[in-house]
Design a protein around this motif. Structure first.
Motif, PDB file in Angstrom:
ATOM      1  N   ASN A 186      44.602  34.806  34.982  1.00 48.64           N
ATOM      2  CA  ASN A 186      45.206  35.189  36.325  1.00 48.64           C
ATOM      3  C   ASN A 186      46.624  35.108  36.420  1.00 48.64           C
ATOM      4  O   ASN A 186      47.294  34.733  37.209  1.00 48.64           O
ATOM      5  CB  ASN A 186      44.630  34.464  37.364  1.00 48.64           C
ATOM      6  CG  ASN A 186      43.047  34.434  37.313  1.00 48.64           C
ATOM      7  OD1 ASN A 186      42.663  35.564  37.168  1.00 48.64           O
ATOM      8  ND2 ASN A 186      42.523  33.577  37.927  1.00 48.64           N
ATOM      9  N   ARG A 245      36.401  36.413  40.075  1.00 47.75           N
ATOM     10  CA  ARG A 245      37.424  37.559  40.103  1.00 47.75           C
ATOM     11  C   ARG A 245      38.485  37.279  38.873  1.00 47.75           C
ATOM     12  O   ARG A 245      39.467  38.054  38.941  1.00 47.75           O
ATOM     13  CB  ARG A 245      37.804  38.009  41.370  1.00 47.75           C
ATOM     14  CG  ARG A 245      36.902  38.454  42.229  1.00 47.75           C
ATOM     15  CD  ARG A 245      37.422  38.767  43.507  1.00 47.75           C
ATOM     16  NE  ARG A 245      36.341  39.505  44.515  1.00 47.75           N
ATOM     17  CZ  ARG A 245      36.214  39.721  45.938  1.00 47.75           C
ATOM     18  NH1 ARG A 245      37.414  39.071  46.327  1.00 47.75           N
ATOM     19  NH2 ARG A 245      35.402  40.159  46.575  1.00 47.75           N
ATOM     20  N   GLN A 295      40.595  36.822  35.519  1.00 48.14           N
ATOM     21  CA  GLN A 295      40.701  37.575  33.994  1.00 48.14           C
ATOM     22  C   GLN A 295      41.253  36.907  33.170  1.00 48.14           C
ATOM     23  O   GLN A 295      42.267  35.909  33.427  1.00 48.14           O
ATOM     24  CB  GLN A 295      41.601  39.053  34.269  1.00 48.14           C
ATOM     25  CG  GLN A 295      40.954  39.946  35.033  1.00 48.14           C
ATOM     26  CD  GLN A 295      41.651  41.273  35.293  1.00 48.14           C
ATOM     27  OE1 GLN A 295      43.025  41.259  35.194  1.00 48.14           O
ATOM     28  NE2 GLN A 295      41.140  42.432  35.236  1.00 48.14           N
ATOM     29  N   ASN A 324      36.834  40.401  31.976  1.00 51.90           N
ATOM     30  CA  ASN A 324      36.616  39.960  33.545  1.00 51.90           C
ATOM     31  C   ASN A 324      35.461  38.872  33.391  1.00 51.90           C
ATOM     32  O   ASN A 324      34.321  39.332  33.051  1.00 51.90           O
ATOM     33  CB  ASN A 324      36.280  41.442  33.955  1.00 51.90           C
ATOM     34  CG  ASN A 324      37.368  42.282  34.165  1.00 51.90           C
ATOM     35  OD1 ASN A 324      38.285  42.020  34.413  1.00 51.90           O
ATOM     36  ND2 ASN A 324      37.177  43.596  33.778  1.00 51.90           N
ATOM     37  N   SER A 381      33.680  38.102  35.621  1.00 54.73           N
ATOM     38  CA  SER A 381      32.591  38.581  36.610  1.00 54.73           C
ATOM     39  C   SER A 381      31.437  39.208  35.922  1.00 54.73           C
ATOM     40  O   SER A 381      30.209  39.101  36.279  1.00 54.73           O
ATOM     41  CB  SER A 381      32.999  39.796  37.729  1.00 54.73           C
ATOM     42  OG  SER A 381      33.538  40.879  36.930  1.00 54.73           O
ATOM     43  N   ASP A 430      36.284  34.623  47.478  1.00 54.47           N
ATOM     44  CA  ASP A 430      36.360  34.527  45.962  1.00 54.47           C
ATOM     45  C   ASP A 430      35.165  35.223  45.147  1.00 54.47           C
ATOM     46  O   ASP A 430      35.258  35.028  43.663  1.00 54.47           O
ATOM     47  CB  ASP A 430      36.160  32.931  45.885  1.00 54.47           C
ATOM     48  CG  ASP A 430      34.598  32.329  46.162  1.00 54.47           C
ATOM     49  OD1 ASP A 430      34.071  33.182  46.704  1.00 54.47           O
ATOM     50  OD2 ASP A 430      34.472  31.261  46.169  1.00 54.47           O
ATOM     51  N   GLY A 431      34.468  36.214  45.709  1.00 58.33           N
ATOM     52  CA  GLY A 431      33.616  37.086  45.131  1.00 58.33           C
ATOM     53  C   GLY A 431      32.250  36.659  45.124  1.00 58.33           C
ATOM     54  O   GLY A 431      31.143  37.405  44.491  1.00 58.33           O
TER      55      GLY A 431
END
Length: 219
Positions: free
Chosen positions: A30, A66, A68, A89, A91, A150-151
């Motif tokens: 991030n 979210r 990376q 990612n 996710s 936060d997804g």
């Protein structure tokens, strides 16, 4: 396969086909630089081309849906251009298990509204069923699905129940998430005041000459 939060994921970044041997490889999560656990450039002696391999370890957190992880490589032959980057990612690999809460609120007459809140889970696929005294016999009146900042996701399901007719019965909200064993939260129906009794791979990143970059992770 998915990785549960609080587990460690190892990311490996490889680049090859470059010369001279000096090369810069950095890791970021991030946008913040993180330390590599191991980096090596081969071969040791003179060669027409070299390869680099680096590993970084990351502990997954609930807010990483979210996030990376980026491997960044800079080399003199890039002639001052931007560094090469490989991106993973999180996710695509993280799993955040849900938390459950069942409550009841009195409505008109002897009706009570029984609500099951399924909070902060990822991915979004989730099966919810209502179980009465051990038998799947309730169909939800309605439900909502919302996405958090936060997804992760929240789901709320509710039923209208005649508390007088079903007083003392145990109503459970059962959830199956991402192929994992079912979890449930229970509530004993009361005719008077509400009472709660809750039980509680690989990701490649590539670039053209002079350097090829691959970013993998495993756990």
């Amino acid at each position: 396969s998915t990785v549960l939060i609080k587990q460690i994921v190892s990311f490996t970044c490889r680049s090859h086909g470059f010369s001279p041997r000096n090369i810069s490889l950095k890791w970021f999560k991030n946008g913040n630089e993180i330390a590599a656990s191991q980096t090596s450039v081969d071969p040791e002696g003179d060669s027409v081309s070299y390869s680099v391999s680096s590993t970084a370890k990351v502990v997954l957190a609930p807010g990483d849906v979210r996030s990376q992880v980026i491997c960044e490589v800079a080399h003199v032959t890039l002639q001052g251009g931007p560094p090469l980057r490989g991106t993973a990612n999180l996710s695509e690999t993280i799993r955040v298990p849900p938390t459950l809460e069942v409550t009841q609120q009195p409505m008109a007459g002897t009706q009570v509204n029984v609500t099951c809140q399924v909070k902060q889970f990822y991915p979004r696929d989730l099966q919810l069923s209502w179980v009465e005294n051990g038998n799947v016999s309730r169909i939800e009146t309605a439900s909502t699905l919302t996405e958090n900042k936060d997804g992760t996701f929240n789901r709320t399901s509710w039923l209208l129940v005649n508390s007088s007719a079903h007083r003392g019965e145990v109503l459970a909200c059962r959830v199956e998430h991402d192929g994992q064993p079912a979890v449930s939260a229970n509530l004993t129906l009361e005719a008077s005041a509400p009472q709660k009794d809750q039980d509680t791979h690989e990701h490649p990143g590539e670039a053209s000459t002079p350097t090829h970059l691959a970013l993998n992770f495993c756990f």
